[in-house]
Design a protein around this motif. Sequence first.
Motif, PDB file in Angstrom:
ATOM      1  N   TRP A  61       0.816  -1.207   0.000  1.00  0.00           N
ATOM      2  CA  TRP A  61       0.000   0.000   0.000  1.00  0.00           C
ATOM      3  C   TRP A  61       0.853   1.262   0.000  1.00  0.00           C
ATOM      4  O   TRP A  61       1.765   1.413   0.801  1.00  0.00           O
ATOM      5  N   ALA A  62       0.520   2.169  -0.932  1.00  0.00           N
ATOM      6  CA  ALA A  62       1.234   3.443  -1.053  1.00  0.00           C
ATOM      7  C   ALA A  62       0.504   4.575  -0.359  1.00  0.00           C
ATOM      8  O   ALA A  62       1.131   5.490   0.178  1.00  0.00           O
ATOM      9  N   GLY A  63      -0.824   4.551  -0.396  1.00  0.00           N
ATOM     10  CA  GLY A  63      -1.551   5.661   0.208  1.00  0.00           C
ATOM     11  C   GLY A  63      -3.046   5.486   0.181  1.00  0.00           C
ATOM     12  O   GLY A  63      -3.584   4.571  -0.453  1.00  0.00           O
ATOM     13  N   LEU A  64      -3.725   6.393   0.874  1.00  0.00           N
ATOM     14  CA  LEU A  64      -5.177   6.394   0.974  1.00  0.00           C
ATOM     15  C   LEU A  64      -5.713   7.809   0.820  1.00  0.00           C
ATOM     16  O   LEU A  64      -5.096   8.769   1.278  1.00  0.00           O
ATOM     17  N   SER A  65      -6.869   7.896   0.185  1.00  0.00           N
ATOM     18  CA  SER A  65      -7.661   9.132   0.191  1.00  0.00           C
ATOM     19  C   SER A  65      -8.787   8.922   1.202  1.00  0.00           C
ATOM     20  O   SER A  65      -9.350   7.833   1.282  1.00  0.00           O
ATOM     21  N   LEU A  66      -9.109   9.954   1.950  1.00  0.00           N
ATOM     22  CA  LEU A  66     -10.145   9.835   2.971  1.00  0.00           C
ATOM     23  C   LEU A  66     -11.225  10.876   2.749  1.00  0.00           C
ATOM     24  O   LEU A  66     -10.934  12.051   2.476  1.00  0.00           O
ATOM     25  N   THR A  67     -12.466  10.440   2.877  1.00  0.00           N
ATOM     26  CA  THR A  67     -13.586  11.363   2.839  1.00  0.00           C
ATOM     27  C   THR A  67     -14.366  11.200   4.131  1.00  0.00           C
ATOM     28  O   THR A  67     -13.931  10.511   5.058  1.00  0.00           O
ATOM     29  N   VAL A 103       1.403  14.125  11.252  1.00  0.00           N
ATOM     30  CA  VAL A 103       0.380  14.899  10.551  1.00  0.00           C
ATOM     31  C   VAL A 103       0.972  16.254  10.216  1.00  0.00           C
ATOM     32  O   VAL A 103       1.623  16.877  11.064  1.00  0.00           O
ATOM     33  N   SER A 104       0.764  16.727   8.995  1.00  0.00           N
ATOM     34  CA  SER A 104       1.303  18.028   8.604  1.00  0.00           C
ATOM     35  C   SER A 104       0.709  19.119   9.487  1.00  0.00           C
ATOM     36  O   SER A 104      -0.388  18.980  10.030  1.00  0.00           O
ATOM     37  N   ASP A 105       1.440  20.206   9.625  1.00  0.00           N
ATOM     38  CA  ASP A 105       0.990  21.302  10.487  1.00  0.00           C
ATOM     39  C   ASP A 105      -0.363  21.840  10.045  1.00  0.00           C
ATOM     40  O   ASP A 105      -1.228  22.127  10.880  1.00  0.00           O
ATOM     41  N   THR A 106      -0.542  21.983   8.745  1.00  0.00           N
ATOM     42  CA  THR A 106      -1.797  22.553   8.250  1.00  0.00           C
ATOM     43  C   THR A 106      -2.965  21.619   8.514  1.00  0.00           C
ATOM     44  O   THR A 106      -4.033  22.047   8.951  1.00  0.00           O
ATOM     45  N   ALA A 107      -2.770  20.333   8.249  1.00  0.00           N
ATOM     46  CA  ALA A 107      -3.838  19.367   8.499  1.00  0.00           C
ATOM     47  C   ALA A 107      -4.187  19.324   9.986  1.00  0.00           C
ATOM     48  O   ALA A 107      -5.358  19.221  10.362  1.00  0.00           O
ATOM     49  N   ALA A 108      -3.168  19.420  10.834  1.00  0.00           N
ATOM     50  CA  ALA A 108      -3.416  19.429  12.274  1.00  0.00           C
ATOM     51  C   ALA A 108      -4.185  20.676  12.690  1.00  0.00           C
ATOM     52  O   ALA A 108      -5.081  20.610  13.543  1.00  0.00           O
ATOM     53  N   ALA A 109      -3.862  21.809  12.081  1.00  0.00           N
ATOM     54  CA  ALA A 109      -4.515  23.069  12.447  1.00  0.00           C
ATOM     55  C   ALA A 109      -6.005  23.040  12.150  1.00  0.00           C
ATOM     56  O   ALA A 109      -6.804  23.619  12.890  1.00  0.00           O
ATOM     57  N   VAL A 110      -6.388  22.380  11.049  1.00  0.00           N
ATOM     58  CA  VAL A 110      -7.804  22.329  10.668  1.00  0.00           C
ATOM     59  C   VAL A 110      -8.465  21.021  11.090  1.00  0.00           C
ATOM     60  O   VAL A 110      -9.644  20.798  10.823  1.00  0.00           O
ATOM     61  N   GLU A 111      -7.699  20.155  11.722  1.00  0.00           N
ATOM     62  CA  GLU A 111      -8.210  18.872  12.219  1.00  0.00           C
ATOM     63  C   GLU A 111      -8.877  18.067  11.113  1.00  0.00           C
ATOM     64  O   GLU A 111      -9.946  17.484  11.303  1.00  0.00           O
ATOM     65  N   ALA A 112      -8.220  18.005   9.962  1.00  0.00           N
ATOM     66  CA  ALA A 112      -8.781  17.269   8.828  1.00  0.00           C
ATOM     67  C   ALA A 112      -7.657  16.717   7.964  1.00  0.00           C
ATOM     68  O   ALA A 112      -6.870  17.482   7.406  1.00  0.00           O
ATOM     69  N   VAL A 113      -7.596  15.401   7.860  1.00  0.00           N
ATOM     70  CA  VAL A 113      -6.634  14.709   7.003  1.00  0.00           C
ATOM     71  C   VAL A 113      -7.409  14.005   5.892  1.00  0.00           C
ATOM     72  O   VAL A 113      -8.307  13.219   6.171  1.00  0.00           O
ATOM     73  N   ASN A 114      -7.073  14.304   4.644  1.00  0.00           N
ATOM     74  CA  ASN A 114      -7.733  13.605   3.539  1.00  0.00           C
ATOM     75  C   ASN A 114      -6.761  12.737   2.745  1.00  0.00           C
ATOM     76  O   ASN A 114      -7.152  12.090   1.785  1.00  0.00           O
ATOM     77  N   THR A 115      -5.478  12.717   3.164  1.00  0.00           N
ATOM     78  CA  THR A 115      -4.457  11.970   2.443  1.00  0.00           C
ATOM     79  C   THR A 115      -3.520  11.293   3.420  1.00  0.00           C
ATOM     80  O   THR A 115      -2.996  11.945   4.322  1.00  0.00           O
ATOM     81  N   VAL A 116      -3.336   9.992   3.242  1.00  0.00           N
ATOM     82  CA  VAL A 116      -2.362   9.241   4.045  1.00  0.00           C
ATOM     83  C   VAL A 116      -1.370   8.597   3.093  1.00  0.00           C
ATOM     84  O   VAL A 116      -1.764   7.955   2.116  1.00  0.00           O
ATOM     85  N   VAL A 117      -0.093   8.794   3.367  1.00  0.00           N
ATOM     86  CA  VAL A 117       0.974   8.179   2.586  1.00  0.00           C
ATOM     87  C   VAL A 117       1.758   7.253   3.502  1.00  0.00           C
ATOM     88  O   VAL A 117       2.089   7.621   4.637  1.00  0.00           O
ATOM     89  N   PHE A 118       2.047   6.045   3.000  1.00  0.00           N
ATOM     90  CA  PHE A 118       2.800   5.060   3.774  1.00  0.00           C
ATOM     91  C   PHE A 118       4.259   5.067   3.334  1.00  0.00           C
ATOM     92  O   PHE A 118       4.560   5.042   2.143  1.00  0.00           O
ATOM     93  N   THR A 119       5.158   5.100   4.302  1.00  0.00           N
ATOM     94  CA  THR A 119       6.586   5.131   3.991  1.00  0.00           C
ATOM     95  C   THR A 119       7.166   3.714   4.003  1.00  0.00           C
ATOM     96  O   THR A 119       6.554   2.774   4.526  1.00  0.00           O
ATOM     97  N   ASP A 120       8.373   3.584   3.472  1.00  0.00           N
ATOM     98  CA  ASP A 120       9.016   2.274   3.409  1.00  0.00           C
ATOM     99  C   ASP A 120       9.311   1.696   4.788  1.00  0.00           C
ATOM    100  O   ASP A 120       9.423   0.478   4.950  1.00  0.00           O
ATOM    101  N   ASP A 121       9.446   2.567   5.789  1.00  0.00           N
ATOM    102  CA  ASP A 121       9.715   2.067   7.137  1.00  0.00           C
ATOM    103  C   ASP A 121       8.435   1.877   7.953  1.00  0.00           C
ATOM    104  O   ASP A 121       8.478   1.725   9.178  1.00  0.00           O
ATOM    105  N   VAL A 178      -4.755  15.519  -7.903  1.00  0.00           N
ATOM    106  CA  VAL A 178      -3.448  15.683  -8.552  1.00  0.00           C
ATOM    107  C   VAL A 178      -2.336  15.602  -7.505  1.00  0.00           C
ATOM    108  O   VAL A 178      -1.326  14.896  -7.691  1.00  0.00           O
ATOM    109  N   LEU A 179      -2.512  16.296  -6.408  1.00  0.00           N
ATOM    110  CA  LEU A 179      -1.504  16.293  -5.358  1.00  0.00           C
ATOM    111  C   LEU A 179      -1.394  14.924  -4.697  1.00  0.00           C
ATOM    112  O   LEU A 179      -0.295  14.465  -4.353  1.00  0.00           O
ATOM    113  N   GLN A 180      -2.524  14.236  -4.529  1.00  0.00           N
ATOM    114  CA  GLN A 180      -2.480  12.896  -3.951  1.00  0.00           C
ATOM    115  C   GLN A 180      -1.705  11.936  -4.845  1.00  0.00           C
ATOM    116  O   GLN A 180      -0.882  11.152  -4.363  1.00  0.00           O
TER     117      GLN A 180
END
Length: 279
Positions: A62-68, A82-100, A251-253
């Motif tokens: 798995w590389a990533g997820l979109s969330l609605t 969690v990115s600073d901006t996503a944390a500030a608005v308390e909303a994550v719509n994109t999750v990326v999984f790293t190799d580790d 596009v960004l996702q």
Amino acid sequence: MTSAPPARNRAAVLGSPIAHSLSPVLHRAAYAELGLADWTYDRFEVDEAALPGFLDGLDARWAGLSLTMPLKRAVIGLLDEVSDTAAAVEAVNTVVFTDDGRRLGDNTDIPGIAAALRERGVERVEAAAVLGAGATASSALAALAGLCSGPVTAYVRSADRAAQMRQWGERLGVAVRTADWARAADAFAAPLVIATTPAGATDALAASVPARPGTLFDVLYDPWPTALAAAWGERGGAVVGGLDLLVHQAVLQVERMTGRAPAPLAAMRAAGERALARA
């Protein structure tokens, strides 16, 4: 001799309800254009209760997820970063999984809103109005932090929502005023109105669109046009639609999940338009 880890080539959109989502259409169109024949993108009906188990069950492909909705806030406590901006608005719509094995959360709705407006020539406004107070409304405030030089008025249905919008404004450096939903037609005096409400919520406001409106950004894409967007366009106002947002954030996702940039904006938009036309 150890075997190489499996290629990360799976992604999906999660939410509830999810059957209506156009995300698979957009992401698959991007994969086809980029020549990523081994990549897959699916949709899964997942609610807040099922989300932890779903995430724990994902393998190294798995590389990533979109969330609605309703997962944009529920996922935050399940992530490693969690990115600073996503944390500030308390909303994550994109999750990326790293190799580790780490789970990284971000919000592509925020730059997606800004990009969709720039595409229509809206780069700076002196004031704005937001209809609604959910996760998309908070993302709209974050986008307005970079393009609105004056106050933002949020039209909401409850005192709790009003307080929440003001709190988000403080975090983001946006001067947020709040007003009762009963006065929502007053929003149309602003040069930019962003409607973030569910289908049907603004239909009754269509008759109140002024003779010379500014720009309306209605985040819905199905049904389209909404009654408000149709009335706005008939009176000569500029209209930015939900498909514009969906494409720009997707596009960004795609870029973040695949590591390939730029993602094919035109091909993704065309695929979305075809899917909506068929529907």
